[in-house]
Design an enzyme around this catalytic site. Sequence first.
Site, PDB file in Angstrom:
ATOM      1  N   HIS A 150       0.815  -1.213   0.000  1.00  0.00           N
ATOM      2  CA  HIS A 150       0.000   0.000   0.000  1.00  0.00           C
ATOM      3  C   HIS A 150       0.846   1.260   0.000  1.00  0.00           C
ATOM      4  CE1 HIS A 150      -3.497  -2.480   0.683  1.00  0.00           C
ATOM      5  NE2 HIS A 150      -3.020  -2.929   1.828  1.00  0.00           N
ATOM      6  N   HIS A 188       4.211  11.179   6.011  1.00  0.00           N
ATOM      7  CA  HIS A 188       3.621  11.101   7.342  1.00  0.00           C
ATOM      8  C   HIS A 188       4.631  10.501   8.314  1.00  0.00           C
ATOM      9  CE1 HIS A 188      -0.759  10.884   5.607  1.00  0.00           C
ATOM     10  NE2 HIS A 188      -0.240  12.108   5.568  1.00  0.00           N
ATOM     11  N   HIS A 225       5.968   7.122   6.350  1.00  0.00           N
ATOM     12  CA  HIS A 225       5.577   6.538   5.073  1.00  0.00           C
ATOM     13  C   HIS A 225       5.129   7.639   4.129  1.00  0.00           C
ATOM     14  CE1 HIS A 225       1.710   6.606   7.336  1.00  0.00           C
ATOM     15  NE2 HIS A 225       1.225   6.986   6.164  1.00  0.00           N
ATOM     16  N   TYR A 272       0.392   5.091  26.548  1.00  0.00           N
ATOM     17  CA  TYR A 272      -0.416   3.915  26.238  1.00  0.00           C
ATOM     18  C   TYR A 272       0.491   2.712  26.025  1.00  0.00           C
ATOM     19  CZ  TYR A 272      -3.971   7.468  25.612  1.00  0.00           C
ATOM     20  OH  TYR A 272      -4.819   8.528  25.815  1.00  0.00           O
TER      21      TYR A 272
END
Length: 324
Positions: free
Chosen positions: A90, A147, A122, A155
Amino acid sequence: MWALDFLLSFLLIQLAAQVDSSGTWCYDSQDPKCGPAHWKELAPACGGPTQSPINIDLRLVQRDYTLKPFIFQGYDSAPQDPWVLENDGHTVLLRVNSCQQNCPAIRGAGLPSPEYRLLQLHFHWGSPGHQGSEHSLDEKHGSMEMHMVHMNTKYQSMEDARSQPDGFAILAVLLVEEDRDNTNFSAIVSGLKNLSSPGVAVNLTSTFALASLLPSALRLLRYYRYSGSLTTPGCEPAVLWTVFENTVPIGHAQVVQFQAVLQTGPPGLHPRPLTSNFRPQQPLGGRRISASPEASVRSSVSTLPCLHLALVGLGVGLRLWQGP
């Protein structure tokens, strides 16, 4: 402390492998039957009200003086640990999270504490001769978009981060095509030829300072912030987006190399070049787009009509005061 850092790095490696990694979806350029219009059938969040990407309309942005400068850690020097470049079918991803110390992270700039650790970066690009960025500024796109995906270190699992509105902080940089190559992308572009098919991953021959891929220090002060989502399934609304106002150049020949990366095609067909791997823009809805103190804003109402109305009102007021 070293053991804790090692454990966190290990967890981040596992988590990074899960971001944007689903193989059950595609872009229209791959197969319209599983393209963005169908993503909400796979992940209901993809049809939600706070999705990304969006157009940054400078008439709608609101100045926010709490958006201070970013504090970057581990961005100014080339790490010793190898980086992995991967073709996931992708996009092309650069995994940079196998560090043991001084791991790339960001804080400040209005982001929640404590910090956001970099997982991967990416790219998105178009077809030959067409723009390929996901975000736009006043409808102006770039040839590509980079990005840098960071996860909030408070977290402990991907599930936790995906379920929280501040789970991720993604830095978006629009790349504008020029005739001359940008040597700061040379290490990545040179590795593209080794990504012969989807699923292939290679170690980069050299690392570099991540800051070299970003706008200059002063231009990093000019950015826009909004709450949105991952731009691939499951499209979780868990991202604090930063879209930089200033673009970064990339060479035409370098863009062509990205457009030659192979993708997975429909069953029975040979792999073909991956192009137009971007999601269509989503409605802004009632969301706020904030501008840093140094970023550009544009008034949606001209001051001239307001001045004209004020003068007319003043004239009427004087006539009323003077009487008939």
